[in-house]
Design a protein around this motif. Structure first.
Motif, PDB file in Angstrom:
ATOM      1  N   LEU A 299       0.860  -1.182   0.000  1.00 46.50           N
ATOM      2  CA  LEU A 299       0.000   0.000   0.000  1.00 46.50           C
ATOM      3  C   LEU A 299       0.896   1.231   0.000  1.00 46.50           C
ATOM      4  O   LEU A 299       1.933   1.250   0.669  1.00 46.50           O
ATOM      5  CB  LEU A 299      -0.880   0.034   1.252  1.00 46.50           C
ATOM      6  CG  LEU A 299      -2.079  -0.911   1.284  1.00 46.50           C
ATOM      7  CD1 LEU A 299      -2.724  -0.845   2.651  1.00 46.50           C
ATOM      8  CD2 LEU A 299      -3.075  -0.553   0.198  1.00 46.50           C
ATOM      9  N   VAL A 300       0.488   2.234  -0.770  1.00 49.54           N
ATOM     10  CA  VAL A 300       1.212   3.497  -0.767  1.00 49.54           C
ATOM     11  C   VAL A 300       0.228   4.585  -0.401  1.00 49.54           C
ATOM     12  O   VAL A 300      -0.815   4.732  -1.040  1.00 49.54           O
ATOM     13  CB  VAL A 300       1.827   3.808  -2.149  1.00 49.54           C
ATOM     14  CG1 VAL A 300       2.570   5.126  -2.097  1.00 49.54           C
ATOM     15  CG2 VAL A 300       2.746   2.694  -2.588  1.00 49.54           C
ATOM     16  N   ARG A 301       0.527   5.338   0.636  1.00 48.80           N
ATOM     17  CA  ARG A 301      -0.356   6.399   1.071  1.00 48.80           C
ATOM     18  C   ARG A 301       0.359   7.724   0.801  1.00 48.80           C
ATOM     19  O   ARG A 301       1.449   7.959   1.321  1.00 48.80           O
ATOM     20  CB  ARG A 301      -0.632   6.231   2.579  1.00 48.80           C
ATOM     21  CG  ARG A 301      -1.281   7.390   3.255  1.00 48.80           C
ATOM     22  CD  ARG A 301      -2.768   7.365   3.071  1.00 48.80           C
ATOM     23  NE  ARG A 301      -3.332   8.691   3.262  1.00 48.80           N
ATOM     24  CZ  ARG A 301      -3.838   9.120   4.411  1.00 48.80           C
ATOM     25  NH1 ARG A 301      -3.880   8.324   5.451  1.00 48.80           N
ATOM     26  NH2 ARG A 301      -4.332  10.335   4.495  1.00 48.80           N
ATOM     27  N   LEU A 309       4.047   7.372   2.182  1.00 50.28           N
ATOM     28  CA  LEU A 309       4.380   6.313   3.136  1.00 50.28           C
ATOM     29  C   LEU A 309       4.041   4.999   2.458  1.00 50.28           C
ATOM     30  O   LEU A 309       3.048   4.910   1.737  1.00 50.28           O
ATOM     31  CB  LEU A 309       3.551   6.447   4.409  1.00 50.28           C
ATOM     32  CG  LEU A 309       3.806   7.681   5.262  1.00 50.28           C
ATOM     33  CD1 LEU A 309       2.914   7.652   6.502  1.00 50.28           C
ATOM     34  CD2 LEU A 309       5.265   7.743   5.676  1.00 50.28           C
ATOM     35  N   PHE A 310       4.858   4.002   2.679  1.00 48.86           N
ATOM     36  CA  PHE A 310       4.545   2.739   2.004  1.00 48.86           C
ATOM     37  C   PHE A 310       4.811   1.546   2.910  1.00 48.86           C
ATOM     38  O   PHE A 310       5.595   1.615   3.857  1.00 48.86           O
ATOM     39  CB  PHE A 310       5.334   2.598   0.700  1.00 48.86           C
ATOM     40  CG  PHE A 310       6.818   2.494   0.893  1.00 48.86           C
ATOM     41  CD1 PHE A 310       7.605   3.634   0.909  1.00 48.86           C
ATOM     42  CD2 PHE A 310       7.428   1.257   1.044  1.00 48.86           C
ATOM     43  CE1 PHE A 310       8.965   3.544   1.086  1.00 48.86           C
ATOM     44  CE2 PHE A 310       8.791   1.157   1.223  1.00 48.86           C
ATOM     45  CZ  PHE A 310       9.568   2.309   1.249  1.00 48.86           C
ATOM     46  N   GLY A 311       4.133   0.487   2.607  1.00 48.60           N
ATOM     47  CA  GLY A 311       4.377  -0.773   3.282  1.00 48.60           C
ATOM     48  C   GLY A 311       4.197  -1.899   2.286  1.00 48.60           C
ATOM     49  O   GLY A 311       3.224  -1.900   1.523  1.00 48.60           O
ATOM     50  N   THR A 312       5.142  -2.826   2.214  1.00 45.01           N
ATOM     51  CA  THR A 312       4.995  -3.936   1.274  1.00 45.01           C
ATOM     52  C   THR A 312       5.306  -5.247   1.970  1.00 45.01           C
ATOM     53  O   THR A 312       6.106  -5.305   2.900  1.00 45.01           O
ATOM     54  CB  THR A 312       5.949  -3.802   0.078  1.00 45.01           C
ATOM     55  OG1 THR A 312       7.281  -3.703   0.561  1.00 45.01           O
ATOM     56  CG2 THR A 312       5.631  -2.604  -0.775  1.00 45.01           C
ATOM     57  N   ASP A 340       8.559  -4.553   4.307  1.00 44.26           N
ATOM     58  CA  ASP A 340       9.195  -3.236   4.232  1.00 44.26           C
ATOM     59  C   ASP A 340       8.205  -2.192   4.686  1.00 44.26           C
ATOM     60  O   ASP A 340       7.040  -2.238   4.296  1.00 44.26           O
ATOM     61  CB  ASP A 340       9.548  -2.874   2.782  1.00 44.26           C
ATOM     62  CG  ASP A 340      10.811  -3.547   2.319  1.00 44.26           C
ATOM     63  OD1 ASP A 340      11.225  -4.525   2.961  1.00 44.26           O
ATOM     64  OD2 ASP A 340      11.359  -3.102   1.298  1.00 44.26           O
ATOM     65  N   MET A 341       8.641  -1.234   5.498  1.00 46.23           N
ATOM     66  CA  MET A 341       7.774  -0.112   5.852  1.00 46.23           C
ATOM     67  C   MET A 341       8.631   1.133   5.870  1.00 46.23           C
ATOM     68  O   MET A 341       9.732   1.112   6.415  1.00 46.23           O
ATOM     69  CB  MET A 341       7.150  -0.315   7.227  1.00 46.23           C
ATOM     70  CG  MET A 341       5.849  -1.110   7.171  1.00 46.23           C
ATOM     71  SD  MET A 341       5.374  -1.759   8.764  1.00 46.23           S
ATOM     72  CE  MET A 341       5.222  -0.285   9.705  1.00 46.23           C
ATOM     73  N   GLY A 342       8.130   2.195   5.250  1.00 52.54           N
ATOM     74  CA  GLY A 342       8.957   3.383   5.235  1.00 52.54           C
ATOM     75  C   GLY A 342       8.314   4.545   4.527  1.00 52.54           C
ATOM     76  O   GLY A 342       7.106   4.566   4.303  1.00 52.54           O
ATOM     77  N   ALA A 343       9.138   5.496   4.189  1.00 52.24           N
ATOM     78  CA  ALA A 343       8.660   6.695   3.515  1.00 52.24           C
ATOM     79  C   ALA A 343       9.537   6.963   2.313  1.00 52.24           C
ATOM     80  O   ALA A 343      10.702   6.544   2.276  1.00 52.24           O
ATOM     81  CB  ALA A 343       8.726   7.883   4.471  1.00 52.24           C
ATOM     82  N   GLY A 355      13.419   3.320   5.657  1.00 52.02           N
ATOM     83  CA  GLY A 355      12.446   2.672   6.507  1.00 52.02           C
ATOM     84  C   GLY A 355      13.011   1.460   7.217  1.00 52.02           C
ATOM     85  O   GLY A 355      14.219   1.328   7.396  1.00 52.02           O
ATOM     86  N   ILE A 356      12.099   0.582   7.605  1.00 51.55           N
ATOM     87  CA  ILE A 356      12.466  -0.628   8.347  1.00 51.55           C
ATOM     88  C   ILE A 356      12.217  -1.835   7.473  1.00 51.55           C
ATOM     89  O   ILE A 356      11.228  -1.863   6.728  1.00 51.55           O
ATOM     90  CB  ILE A 356      11.606  -0.775   9.612  1.00 51.55           C
ATOM     91  CG1 ILE A 356      11.824   0.407  10.543  1.00 51.55           C
ATOM     92  CG2 ILE A 356      11.919  -2.068  10.338  1.00 51.55           C
ATOM     93  CD1 ILE A 356      10.953   0.340  11.764  1.00 51.55           C
TER      94      ILE A 356
END
Lengths: 381, 149
Positions: A299-301, A309-312, A340-343, A355-356
């Motif tokens: 998801l990309v917000r 911000l994204f999370g995959t 993956d989570m980050g910006a 990100g992390i």
């Protein structure tokens, strides 16, 4: 009236520019024709035409067409065909080549006098004519091979076409500082290098390669040996410690807008996970190579313009073992997952992201997990 | 006059030179017959506003090739008439070097169709095949060059 007069003068000056070159050129061509120069050097010129299945007899009409024009070339080929010097198959190749690449001297000079660069006028025509004839020749020789070549040509054409259109070929790279790791090799905090190349990026549709390497750069040679099956057994120095892991995937996927500022992204990949490691005190290298399909969803917000911000999540549930050492921990299948989570900041041409990341490879009863921060960036062009 | 010796001899005499000069002049005359009327016609097009209309109508398609709308006129004259007509049109329009380069590569692949398709047919190729081949290569070259130049 002055409009017409200006047009006339412009045309006249254009004629003069071209005439200055065309008249000397025609004299040279006439000398060449009167002396049968093409026939004399034909056996030299005809060499490259063997790649497209033409002998000296078949290459001659092409050389004539390239120098003197389509009309002369056609005259020669019609005569050749009547005398049976050229087969129907050769005729098709000659026709293809001649249609794309003829009167190179005259046509080139017309546009050169208008300012177009010489190499642009010659190289594309000759190269495309050769490629088209190779495809035709391939189809003639073997239908199946021909179809493959045609398909490949089509894909290349589409790829290049879209690439030209989308201006998008991206390269991303990142560095990953591993905070915590859990594996049977006792790896302590290390640095990982990752990267991806998106070969085709149309914004909503992407295809590319992803790669993630963990370990000491000195050990990358070990990974190469693992892939090429050159790892020797048992002669490792027990004092050494070694760990290297690679995850590479080729993927195709896209992005879908689901809400005003929320995008769903997904792709399907095929790739492998390979690692080689050795604890201190052991003389045996422990390695494995798994390969299989994977899925990545995310998801990309969008927070503001250019800031997301994204999370995959990436998951490869059942990769099959290609190669492994005789360790008890290895299985015929392994599963891979990554989070993956980050910006990211998207500026024109460049992207910065951080990100992390967590990733894990699970074999039977054994898991290798790494968690850390990553920071990276990329360019798209 | 003869240059060289034995095997590698090149014969040049007044007759050959005259023939070459005459065919050069004939080409120039052919060229003038096409280029000058084309240039005048395009000037007329420009003045009457027809070119503007054409440029508007074809602008969106020509953008795929990285070209302005009025370059469509160059393509049409090259595809259907011949390269001289295209050259005349290029002379009459104000095109940048980049646009001239794209157009000349495109026209190199595909030009004078009304004359050359029957010639190809006579030499034993099917008209549809040659037409698709040449037009396809031309448009493809346009898209690629329009993207990278």
């Amino acid at each position: 009236m002055s409009i017409l007069w200006n047009g006339f003068l412009q045309g006249l000056s254009g004629v003069w520019t071209i005439a200055r070159v065309v008249i000397p050129l025609m004299i040279v061509l006439e000398i060449a024709q009167a002396n049968n120069i093409l026939q004399r050097i034909n056996h030299v010129i005809s060499k490259p035409f063997r790649w497209i299945g033409l002998g000296e007899e078949g290459a001659f009409p092409l050389v004539v067409a390239m120098v003197f024009g389509l009309t002369f070339g056609s005259g020669v080929i019609i005569a050749h065909m009547r005398e049976g010097k050229v087969s129907d198959q050769e005729g098709r190749i000659i026709g293809t080549f001649m249609a794309l690449c003829h009167a190179l001297i005259e046509d080139t000079i017309i546009f050169m006098t208008l300012g177009a660069p010489f190499l642009f006028l010659i190289i594309p025509r000759v190269a495309v004519a050769f490629i088209a004839c190779m495809v035709v020749y391939g189809v003639q020789r073997k239908k199946a091979v021909g179809r493959t070549v045609l398909l490949m040509a089509l894909i290349m054409v589409l790829g290049f076409g879209m690439w030209g259109q989308a201006h998008a070929m991206g390269v991303n790279g990142d560095v990953w500082y591993i905070m915590s790791s859990a594996d049977r090799f006792g790896t302590d905090a290390q640095v990982s290098y990752g990267g991806s190349v998106s070969i085709l990026d149309l914004g909503s549709l992407q295809a590319g390669l992803r790669c993630q390497l963990i370990g000491n750069p000195n050990d990358w040679g070990t990974l190469w040996k693992l892939y090429t099956n050159q790892l020797e057994k048992g002669n490792w120095d027990p004092a050494d410690r070694l760990f290297i892991q690679n995850r590479s995937t080729a993927f195709v996927g896209g992005e879908l807008s689901v809400w005003d500022n929320l995008k769903l992204l997904g792709n399907v990949g095929y790739g492998d996970t390979a690692y080689a490691g050795k604890e201190a005190g052991s003389a045996e290298l422990d390695y494995a190579l798994y390969r299989g399909m994977s899925v990545q969803l995310g998801l990309v917000r969008t927070i503001s313009l250019g800031f997301d911000l994204f999370g995959t999540v990436e998951y490869a549930p059942a990769m099959t073992s290609i190669r492994q050492s005789g360790s008890v921990n290895h299985a015929s299948h392994a599963s891979w997952s990554a989070l993956d989570m980050g910006a990211r900041f998207r500026l024109p041409f460049i992207t910065v992201r951080g990100g992390i990341r967590w990733q894990g490879l699970e074999e039977s009863g054994s898991i290798q997990e790494y968690v850390g921060f990553f920071l990276g960036g990329g360019i798209r062009f | 006059m003869e240059i060289g010796d034995g095997y590698c001899m090149i014969k040049i005499n007044r007759e050959i030179l005259y023939k070459g000069f005459r065919s050069g002049c004939e080409t120039t005359w052919e060229l003038a017959k096409v280029i000058i009327p084309t240039a005048v016609l395009v000037a007329l097009f420009k003045a009457s506003g027809l070119l503007n209309w054409l440029a508007h109508a074809f602008g969106p398609y020509m953008r795929f090739l990285g070209l302005p709308g009025d370059a469509a006129l160059v393509l049409f004259s090259g595809y259907f008439v011949n390269l001289y007509a295209a050259a005349g049109t290029i002379i009459a329009l104000d095109l940048s070097l980049r646009e001239i380069t794209i157009l000349s590569v495109m026209l190199g692949f595909c030009h004078s169709l009304l004359v050359e398709l029957p010639i190809s047919k006579k030499a034993g190729s099917s008209i549809t095949y040659i037409l698709l081949l040449r037009l396809g290569c031309s448009l493809l070259a346009g898209v690629i060059l329009g993207g990278i130049l």
